[in-house]
Design a protein around this motif. Structure first.
Motif, mmCIF file in Angstrom:
data_model
loop_
_atom_site.group_PDB
_atom_site.id
_atom_site.type_symbol
_atom_site.label_atom_id
_atom_site.label_comp_id
_atom_site.label_asym_id
_atom_site.label_seq_id
_atom_site.Cartn_x
_atom_site.Cartn_y
_atom_site.Cartn_z
ATOM 1 N N ASP A 41 0.886 -1.214 0.102
ATOM 2 C CA ASP A 41 0.146 0.021 0.138
ATOM 3 C C ASP A 41 0.850 1.198 -0.039
ATOM 4 N N TYR A 42 2.070 1.306 0.860
ATOM 5 C CA TYR A 42 2.788 2.506 0.905
ATOM 6 C C TYR A 42 3.621 2.429 -0.582
ATOM 7 N N LYS A 44 2.202 2.088 -3.254
ATOM 8 C CA LYS A 44 1.057 2.766 -4.068
ATOM 9 C C LYS A 44 1.191 4.367 -3.700
ATOM 10 N N VAL A 45 1.542 4.708 -2.383
ATOM 11 C CA VAL A 45 1.248 6.140 -2.083
ATOM 12 C C VAL A 45 2.672 6.810 -2.511
ATOM 13 N N LEU A 83 -5.206 5.605 0.196
ATOM 14 C CA LEU A 83 -3.885 5.976 0.054
ATOM 15 C C LEU A 83 -3.612 7.416 0.455
#
Length: 167
Positions: A41-42, A44-45, A83
């Motif tokens: 997920d990070y 993607k951030v 996000l």
């Protein structure tokens, strides 16, 4: 877990984004973080923020074609509230900014700077405390890419192009 508050690269990204508007450096800093990041997920951030920096770099240089190509990725990032929250961004204000940015790029209007709408006070405090270490925007930053040795990147791009041609 407040991962981004502990991330010095993100703090540096915010400093460059807000103080000297060095979008090339923003890209470089978070690209390193993106490569090292283990949390998907990070990743993607960081990728969303990298792409935003590249869009702004192209836009300021009036490379509207380059900015338009990446803008769809920035829009997708802006539509993911999870996000945005992970990055400490106010999703309503961020989406308004991105909509205005998309329109400005589509209409090929002159670049105007904006600040990221952060909603995390600790994050704001951390990057604001670094202000004295950063200069203000200079015209040399507009074409910063031309002053960097990017031969390793160019070599990798050519290698990937050759691989795609063989497929």
């Amino acid at each position: 877990m407040v991962h981004y508050n502990k991330n010095e690269r993100y703090i540096k990204y915010l400093c460059h984004f807000h103080f000297d508007h060095d979008f090339f450096e923003c890209h470089e800093i978070l690209e390193e973080q993106w490569k090292l990041e283990l949390n998907e997920d990070y990743k993607k951030v960081w990728l969303g923020l990298i792409r935003l920096s590249v869009v702004l770099y192209h836009y300021r240089r009036r490379n509207f074609t380059g900015a338009k190509k990446l803008m769809r990725h920035v829009i997708a990032f802006s539509n993911d509230e999870n996000l945005l929250a992970m990055a400490g961004l106010d999703s309503i204000h961020f989406n308004k900014i991105i909509s205005e940015l998309q329109l400005a790029i589509q209409n090929e209007t002159d670049y105007t700077h904006f600040d990221l709408p952060l909603n995390d006070r600790e994050l704001i405090r951390r990057y604001q405390n670094q202000k004295e270490h950063y200069s203000t925007f200079t015209e040399e930053l507009i074409n910063k890419h031309s002053t960097r040795d990017r031969s390793d990147v160019i070599t990798e791009r050519l290698k990937q192009l050759e691989i795609r041609r063989k497929i």
